[in-house]
Design a protein around this motif. Structure first.
Motif, mmCIF file in Angstrom:
data_model
loop_
_atom_site.group_PDB
_atom_site.id
_atom_site.type_symbol
_atom_site.label_atom_id
_atom_site.label_comp_id
_atom_site.label_asym_id
_atom_site.label_seq_id
_atom_site.Cartn_x
_atom_site.Cartn_y
_atom_site.Cartn_z
ATOM 1 N N UNK A 172 0.977 -1.243 0.013
ATOM 2 C CA UNK A 172 -0.059 -0.099 -0.139
ATOM 3 C C UNK A 172 0.888 1.111 -0.067
ATOM 4 N N UNK A 173 1.971 1.150 0.777
ATOM 5 C CA UNK A 173 2.899 2.424 0.800
ATOM 6 C C UNK A 173 3.535 2.594 -0.678
ATOM 7 N N UNK A 174 3.907 1.409 -1.264
ATOM 8 C CA UNK A 174 4.387 1.550 -2.507
ATOM 9 C C UNK A 174 3.520 2.214 -3.508
ATOM 10 N N UNK A 175 2.248 1.531 -3.642
ATOM 11 C CA UNK A 175 1.162 2.328 -4.337
ATOM 12 C C UNK A 175 0.938 3.854 -4.176
ATOM 13 N N UNK A 176 0.813 4.116 -2.935
ATOM 14 C CA UNK A 176 0.559 5.326 -2.377
ATOM 15 C C UNK A 176 2.038 6.389 -2.782
ATOM 16 N N UNK A 177 2.990 5.676 -2.799
ATOM 17 C CA UNK A 177 4.205 6.562 -3.209
ATOM 18 C C UNK A 177 4.335 6.700 -4.576
ATOM 19 N N UNK A 178 3.774 5.950 -5.546
ATOM 20 C CA UNK A 178 3.821 6.027 -6.944
ATOM 21 C C UNK A 178 2.687 7.087 -7.426
ATOM 22 N N UNK A 179 1.478 6.774 -6.675
ATOM 23 C CA UNK A 179 0.463 7.677 -7.083
ATOM 24 C C UNK A 179 0.852 9.151 -6.705
ATOM 25 N N UNK A 180 1.648 9.413 -5.566
ATOM 26 C CA UNK A 180 1.916 10.960 -5.585
ATOM 27 C C UNK A 180 2.868 11.153 -6.162
ATOM 28 N N UNK A 181 3.946 10.513 -6.460
ATOM 29 C CA UNK A 181 4.982 10.852 -7.437
ATOM 30 C C UNK A 181 4.385 11.046 -8.765
ATOM 31 N N UNK A 182 3.626 10.440 -9.220
ATOM 32 C CA UNK A 182 3.025 10.895 -10.465
ATOM 33 C C UNK A 182 2.052 12.054 -10.646
ATOM 34 N N UNK A 183 1.508 12.339 -9.520
ATOM 35 C CA UNK A 183 0.751 13.526 -9.342
ATOM 36 C C UNK A 183 1.714 14.567 -9.162
ATOM 37 N N UNK A 184 2.755 14.616 -8.689
ATOM 38 C CA UNK A 184 3.874 15.908 -8.515
ATOM 39 C C UNK A 184 4.771 15.852 -9.860
ATOM 40 N N UNK A 185 5.049 14.771 -10.430
ATOM 41 C CA UNK A 185 5.637 14.878 -11.929
ATOM 42 C C UNK A 185 4.707 15.548 -12.703
ATOM 43 N N UNK A 186 3.384 15.221 -12.745
ATOM 44 C CA UNK A 186 2.422 15.695 -13.614
ATOM 45 C C UNK A 186 2.205 17.236 -13.555
ATOM 46 N N UNK A 187 2.188 17.786 -12.244
ATOM 47 C CA UNK A 187 2.060 19.180 -12.117
ATOM 48 C C UNK A 187 3.202 19.776 -12.469
ATOM 49 N N UNK A 188 4.372 19.118 -12.001
ATOM 50 C CA UNK A 188 5.787 19.933 -12.562
ATOM 51 C C UNK A 188 5.983 20.060 -13.886
ATOM 52 N N UNK A 189 5.567 18.866 -14.676
ATOM 53 C CA UNK A 189 5.948 18.746 -16.140
ATOM 54 C C UNK A 189 4.676 19.972 -16.702
ATOM 55 N N UNK A 190 3.806 19.983 -16.250
ATOM 56 C CA UNK A 190 2.636 20.948 -16.751
ATOM 57 C C UNK A 190 3.391 22.352 -16.742
ATOM 58 N N UNK A 191 3.906 22.682 -15.591
ATOM 59 C CA UNK A 191 4.408 23.827 -15.290
ATOM 60 C C UNK A 191 5.492 24.255 -16.187
ATOM 61 N N UNK A 192 6.368 23.416 -16.359
ATOM 62 C CA UNK A 192 7.624 23.399 -17.385
ATOM 63 C C UNK A 192 6.966 23.692 -18.702
ATOM 64 N N UNK A 193 6.241 22.668 -19.221
ATOM 65 C CA UNK A 193 5.571 22.974 -20.495
ATOM 66 C C UNK A 193 4.866 24.495 -20.774
ATOM 67 N N UNK A 194 4.069 24.923 -19.669
ATOM 68 C CA UNK A 194 3.255 26.222 -19.855
ATOM 69 C C UNK A 194 4.698 27.088 -20.118
ATOM 70 N N UNK A 195 5.475 27.229 -19.091
ATOM 71 C CA UNK A 195 6.318 28.167 -19.091
ATOM 72 C C UNK A 195 7.396 28.196 -20.269
ATOM 73 N N UNK A 196 7.586 27.108 -20.950
ATOM 74 C CA UNK A 196 8.228 26.923 -22.292
ATOM 75 C C UNK A 196 7.588 27.540 -23.475
ATOM 76 N N UNK A 197 6.190 27.415 -23.262
ATOM 77 C CA UNK A 197 5.466 28.105 -24.337
ATOM 78 C C UNK A 197 4.927 29.599 -24.136
ATOM 79 N N UNK A 198 5.749 30.246 -23.030
ATOM 80 C CA UNK A 198 5.742 31.566 -22.496
ATOM 81 C C UNK A 198 4.187 31.780 -21.917
ATOM 82 N N UNK A 199 3.445 30.743 -21.537
ATOM 83 C CA UNK A 199 2.191 31.092 -20.830
ATOM 84 C C UNK A 199 2.211 30.409 -19.479
ATOM 85 N N UNK A 200 1.470 31.156 -18.541
ATOM 86 C CA UNK A 200 1.432 30.589 -17.094
ATOM 87 C C UNK A 200 0.054 30.233 -16.732
#
Length: 187
Positions: free
Chosen positions: A159-187
């Motif tokens: 359960x801890x493994x699954x939870x860590x993966x879920x949270x990691x993916x959420x965090x990665x998705x958020x960070x990548x979305x921020x980087x993608x939007x900043x690279x396109x010049x929009x925030x």
């Protein structure tokens, strides 16, 4: 034809390495070191430390090479040693922390992240994850371990493994979305 020849050469190299032939050991190191440094680097941010961990891993590979049974790939066998060596290093440094909250998460999640980021940028994003998230994410998404295997290796619950993966993916998705939007010049 070339694959069969490569396999025969590798088998002969392994047999010679088992007999403590330094030239064979060196050739195996030369073949696998670049890939194994990448494996260690997934877990350890500092490339110099990752290289040291990899060298320690190869010491164990050659010390234990007699135990390789030719069941599965030699590369996979080495890779497992490297993963365990990286985890062992992080445990000694006490940098692994797993969040203990039992937040509900969906097990049948599907993430598709569109990104124009370079590999180096993606590695930086993965490196920015908390160690527990990063370790489980790499073991699951990159190395292909199952949750029960991750739980056993890291001495945590599934359960801890699954939870860590879920949270990691959420965090990665958020960070990548921020980087993608900043690279396109929009925030």
């Amino acid at each position: 034809m070339k694959v069969i020849q490569l396999h025969k050469n590798e088998t002969k190299l392994i047999q010679r390495a088992v007999k403590q032939n330094r030239e064979a050991q060196h050739l195996l190191y030369e073949i696998y070191a670049p890939k194994m440094l990448s494996v260690c680097r997934y877990y350890i941010n500092d490339v110099h430390v990752a290289e040291e961990v990899m060298l320690n891993g190869f010491f164990k590979v050659f010390k234990r090479i007699k135990s390789f049974k030719n069941e599965g790939s030699f590369e996979g066998w080495i890779r497992r040693i490297m993963v365990r060596e990286a985890i062992s290093y992080l445990r000694k440094k006490k940098t692994i922390e797993f969040s203990t909250d039992t937040e509900h998460f969906e097990e049948n999640y599907s993430y598709t992240i569109e990104s124009n980021l370079a590999v180096a940028e993606l590695q930086q994003v993965i490196d920015s994850l908390p160690e527990g998230y990063k370790m489980v994410f790499v073991m699951y998404a990159i190395e292909g371990y199952k949750h029960h295997e991750i739980a056993e290796i890291l001495q945590i619950s599934e359960g801890t493994s699954k939870s860590q993966l879920f949270k990691a993916r959420q965090m990665l998705q958020k960070k990548i979305k921020q980087l993608n939007s900043s690279s396109y010049g929009t925030n």
